[in-house]
Design a protein around this motif. Structure first.
Motif, PDB file in Angstrom:
ATOM      1  N   THR A 120       0.854  -1.180   0.000  1.00  0.00           N
ATOM      2  CA  THR A 120       0.000   0.000   0.000  1.00  0.00           C
ATOM      3  C   THR A 120       0.893   1.234   0.000  1.00  0.00           C
ATOM      4  O   THR A 120       2.111   1.139   0.211  1.00  0.00           O
ATOM      5  CB  THR A 120      -0.909   0.046   1.244  1.00  0.00           C
ATOM      6  N   LYS A 121       0.302   2.385  -0.213  1.00  0.00           N
ATOM      7  CA  LYS A 121       1.078   3.621  -0.171  1.00  0.00           C
ATOM      8  C   LYS A 121       1.666   3.836   1.221  1.00  0.00           C
ATOM      9  O   LYS A 121       2.811   4.267   1.370  1.00  0.00           O
ATOM     10  CB  LYS A 121       0.204   4.818  -0.562  1.00  0.00           C
ATOM     11  N   TYR A 169       2.825   1.650  -5.329  1.00  0.00           N
ATOM     12  CA  TYR A 169       1.930   0.682  -4.703  1.00  0.00           C
ATOM     13  C   TYR A 169       1.017   0.127  -5.787  1.00  0.00           C
ATOM     14  O   TYR A 169       0.903   0.710  -6.881  1.00  0.00           O
ATOM     15  CB  TYR A 169       1.143   1.332  -3.559  1.00  0.00           C
ATOM     16  N   VAL A 171      -1.613  -0.132  -7.913  1.00  0.00           N
ATOM     17  CA  VAL A 171      -2.794   0.407  -8.582  1.00  0.00           C
ATOM     18  C   VAL A 171      -2.452   0.487 -10.068  1.00  0.00           C
ATOM     19  O   VAL A 171      -1.273   0.567 -10.435  1.00  0.00           O
ATOM     20  CB  VAL A 171      -3.179   1.801  -8.029  1.00  0.00           C
ATOM     21  N   GLN A 174       0.161   2.963 -11.507  1.00  0.00           N
ATOM     22  CA  GLN A 174       1.554   2.785 -11.106  1.00  0.00           C
ATOM     23  C   GLN A 174       2.253   1.741 -11.967  1.00  0.00           C
ATOM     24  O   GLN A 174       3.481   1.732 -12.063  1.00  0.00           O
ATOM     25  CB  GLN A 174       1.623   2.357  -9.630  1.00  0.00           C
ATOM     26  N   LEU A 195      -5.975  -5.939 -10.473  1.00  0.00           N
ATOM     27  CA  LEU A 195      -5.959  -4.484 -10.452  1.00  0.00           C
ATOM     28  C   LEU A 195      -6.968  -3.932 -11.441  1.00  0.00           C
ATOM     29  O   LEU A 195      -7.187  -4.503 -12.502  1.00  0.00           O
ATOM     30  CB  LEU A 195      -4.561  -3.962 -10.795  1.00  0.00           C
TER      31      LEU A 195
END
Length: 722
Positions: A120-121, A169, A171, A174, A195
């Motif tokens: 995750t971020k 992260y 998504v 990205q 995703l």
């Protein structure tokens, strides 16, 4: 330092002068190293030369001998033969350090764009702050190459001379529209496995990462590491065989399935006594499982499967280091099968006869992990295994398999588990009369399941060590006399309608005041609490809240609970009592708490309790008076990987729901924390129990206007005859 003057503001603070001009010769000299060809040294060699790592609170040079099994996987990231490197293993085994080593090699030896994708971020930012930035600061070779501009070092990007390291992260944006020479995926099984929009997912993070390296042809590589976090898929799983000796059972998703698509490497030791090669696995640790977990762990030792030689834990580090010089090490599945034995050959990564696949894959067992002791591993496994035996909840055991041993989890099937039927439960029924608590009873709970036209009720008596049995099972069909439209013109009562009439819930108030005589005693027990299903027909949740508030105004709020089920095996806890974030209609909830139940985990425990036919500890008995249809309701559901589901053709499961409510309420009250040698008052046997009521007082209450259950005189007469 100089002073600056602004005509509008006056003299400004002292500002340092600008740096001196840089000559063209200096610029060229600084840029010339970027034209050098990539250094032809391995990732491990570069790590030992340029990288510093934290060791015992101080920064030291990277040492390949600490975790020797990481050498080959990180070096293969530079291979032109494989498009991906896949590494699965336990936590704290050095997996994430490999990604840092690969990135450091790209900075110092083979400049090119690199991207690291975290779960995750938030986790990506934490990794930068806690791992990456300190490593750069304490590694002079990395720090010297880091850009000095403000935008050169952020949480999402590090710009070094000749290369960039992007941190993101999982998504789609990205992992789209960017060309990367290396894509590093960490903690893969804790990422979303698809995703994009739910109705039109683009691809898996691994699949999208492979697209990012296509521009770099054979120089591109995707490096994936993770502990496994998905259970075995029983429908598709195959067992390891002589033809597939390193196969792991297929899982419902994640890195294990990626591993099976690769070369399937396993870490081997050479036995110091017979020189035979074997994989150090947890199931090859020898210890006495009958001892306490700590004592069992202290005696754990590895046994050579060839000669039976016993290897104490103190030899683990040396056996790992010996594997670096081919006294063991990584062996992968080959293409050829020995005709005499029918076994597939095991080969080194550089053997031309290795399995012809585009991915190099590795699976490390926790028994060989550098930072795990066998004593701690066995202790945690045995503690979790015994917890499963007692509670039926396998969450801890699942965690040990994933994070400690590093293998996919398959719930153990007890011998004869499928043989538990309604007939078996009836044959082992406890011979007690309806409404009479057994002599071992310590407290009583009442559970209410809400249906569209009735309230289904079960009453359960609890003894020491979690033993329990149902005392009553009945339905309430008739509303109270003062409820709206309770009687029609013909004088007949309408059916209960919990969603429409809040007043119908008033029939539940008297459940908390019922008395259940205890066999062999001159007293009975009043329920310690009543738990009522918060779910139900439309409108019931609002009416349930009104009912609870009314009881709370009477000072009875602590004896009534509203329960709500939370599906899934990975809930944060088994039971928690807190206010909902929102009430119905999006309004903010105030002043009411719900008893949240991890229903799938609790159903595991109920199923285990029903199967304890030969011991009272943690057992849920079926009473002899219970009707066949209500007994069958206990077995109305079957366990799947996603949760418990109704069996085909079955519709009624109220008894199972009641059992879950009862267990959740008891655990919330503190059942699992009770010291039965000195129990708290609410579950003590005898006069100190605040819920004890002498039966002579109950008979006196019959002569007054106080409410009393209709069957109580019959129950008291039964005890007198006994």
């Amino acid at each position: 330092m100089v002073d600056m003057l602004d005509r509008g503001l006056g003299q400004l603070s002292r500002i340092p002068p600008l740096p001196p001009f840089v000559t063209p010769e200096e610029l060229v000299a600084d840029a010339l190293p970027l034209l050098d060809p990539p250094s032809r040294i391995t990732v491990t060699d570069a790590g030992e030369r340029f990288l510093r790592v934290p060791v015992a609170g101080r920064w030291s040079a990277y040492d390949r001998g600490v975790a020797p099994y990481t050498v080959e996987p990180q070096d293969i990231s530079q291979s032109r033969r494989f498009k991906a490197v896949i590494f699965t293993g336990p936590s704290q085994s050095g997996k994430s350090q490999m990604l840092l080593s690969v990135a450091a090699h790209a900075v110092t030896c083979a400049p090119g764009p690199v991207q690291l994708i975290h779960m995750t971020k938030t986790d990506a930012d934490a990794w930068v702050e806690e791992k990456l930035d300190p490593a750069i600061t304490n590694s002079p070779a990395l720090h010297e190459r880091l850009g000095r501009a403000r935008e050169d070092s952020t949480f999402s990007r590090k710009r070094f001379k000749g290369m960039r390291l992007a941190i993101g992260y999982p998504v789609p944006n990205q992992l789209s529209s960017r060309s990367q020479r290396l894509v590093l995926l960490t903690d893969y099984d804790h990422m979303p496995q698809r995703l994009g929009p739910k109705d039109a997912p683009e691809a898996s993070p691994f699949g999208m990462a492979l697209q990012r390296i296509r521009t770099f042809l054979s120089r591109g590589c995707v490096f994936v590491e993770s502990t496994p976090a998905f259970p075995v898929d029983e429908e598709t799983a195959r067992e390891a065989s002589p033809l597939e000796p390193h196969l792991l059972p297929a899982t419902t998703g994640g890195i294990v399935n990626l591993y099976n698509e690769g070369t399937r490497g396993r870490w081997y030791w050479e036995c110091p006594d017979c020189a035979g090669l074997f994989e150090p696995r947890f199931d090859r640790l020898d210890y006495n499982p009958d001892l306490d977990p700590g004592e069992a762990g202290d005696m754990a030792a590895m046994v050579c499967p060839h000669c039976g030689s016993v290897l104490p834990h103190r030899h683990k580090a040396e056996l790992n280091r010996r594997a670096l010089v081919h006294h063991g090490g990584w062996l992968h599945e080959g293409r050829h099968v020995d005709e005499a034995t029918g076994r597939r050959d095991l080969v080194r990564i550089d053997d031309a006869a290795i399995r012809n696949v585009p991915f190099a894959s590795y699976a490390l067992n926790g028994a060989a992990a550098a930072f795990a002791s066998w004593s701690g591993l066995v202790e945690r496994y045995e503690t979790a295994r015994r917890s499963l035996e007692i509670s039926g909840d396998d969450l801890d055991l699942k965690g040990v398999h994933y994070t400690e041993i590093g293998i996919p989890y398959r719930r153990p099937r007890e011998e004869g588990e499928d043989a538990l039927t309604a007939e078996t439960l009836r044959d082992h029924a406890l011979p007690i009369p309806k409404g009479i608590a057994p002599g071992w009873a310590r407290f009583v709970t009442v559970m209410v399941d809400v249906q569209g036209n009735r309230f289904e009720v079960m009453v359960m008596a609890w003894g020491a060590e979690g033993e329990r049995v149902a005392l009553e099972r009945f339905a309430i069909h008739q509303p109270p006399d003062d409820a709206p439209s309770a009687k029609g013109d013909d004088g007949k009562y309408r059916a209960i309608d919990p969603g429409r009439y809040a007043e119908d819930a008033a029939v539940l108030a008297e459940l908390a005041e019922r008395i259940y005589p205890v066999e062999g005693e001159s007293w009975g027990l009043r329920p310690v609490a009543v738990v009522i299903d918060f779910n139900g027909p439309k409108g019931w949740s609002d009416n349930a809240e009104k009912f609870w508030r009314k009881q709370a105004r009477k000072g009875m709020g602590h004896r009534f609970f509203l329960s709500i089920g939370r599906p899934g095996f990975n809930q944060r806890d088994r039971v928690w009592h807190e206010a909902p974030e929102r009430a119905s209609g999006g309004k903010k909830a105030r002043g009411i708490k719900l008893l949240n139940m991890a229903v799938d985990r609790l159903k595991d425990s109920v199923a285990a309790a029903l199967g304890r036919l030969d011991t009272p500890i943690g057992a849920q008995h079926i009473p002899g008076w219970m009707e066949a249809e209500h007994i069958a309701e206990h077995l109305a559901e079957q366990r799947t990987d996603k949760g418990w589901e109704l069996r085909k053709g079955v519709q009624r499961n109220e008894s199972l729901d009641h059992s879950v409510q009862a267990l959740a309420l008891s655990e919330h009250l503190g059942l699992n924390r009770v010291n039965w040698e000195a129990p708290p008052a609410w579950c003590v046997a005898g006069n100190l129990n605040p819920h004890l009521v002498p039966l002579d007082q109950v008979e006196e209450a019959r002569d007054t206007d106080e409410p009393a259950q209709a069957d109580l005189p019959r129950q008291i007469n039964y005890l007198r005859r006994r």
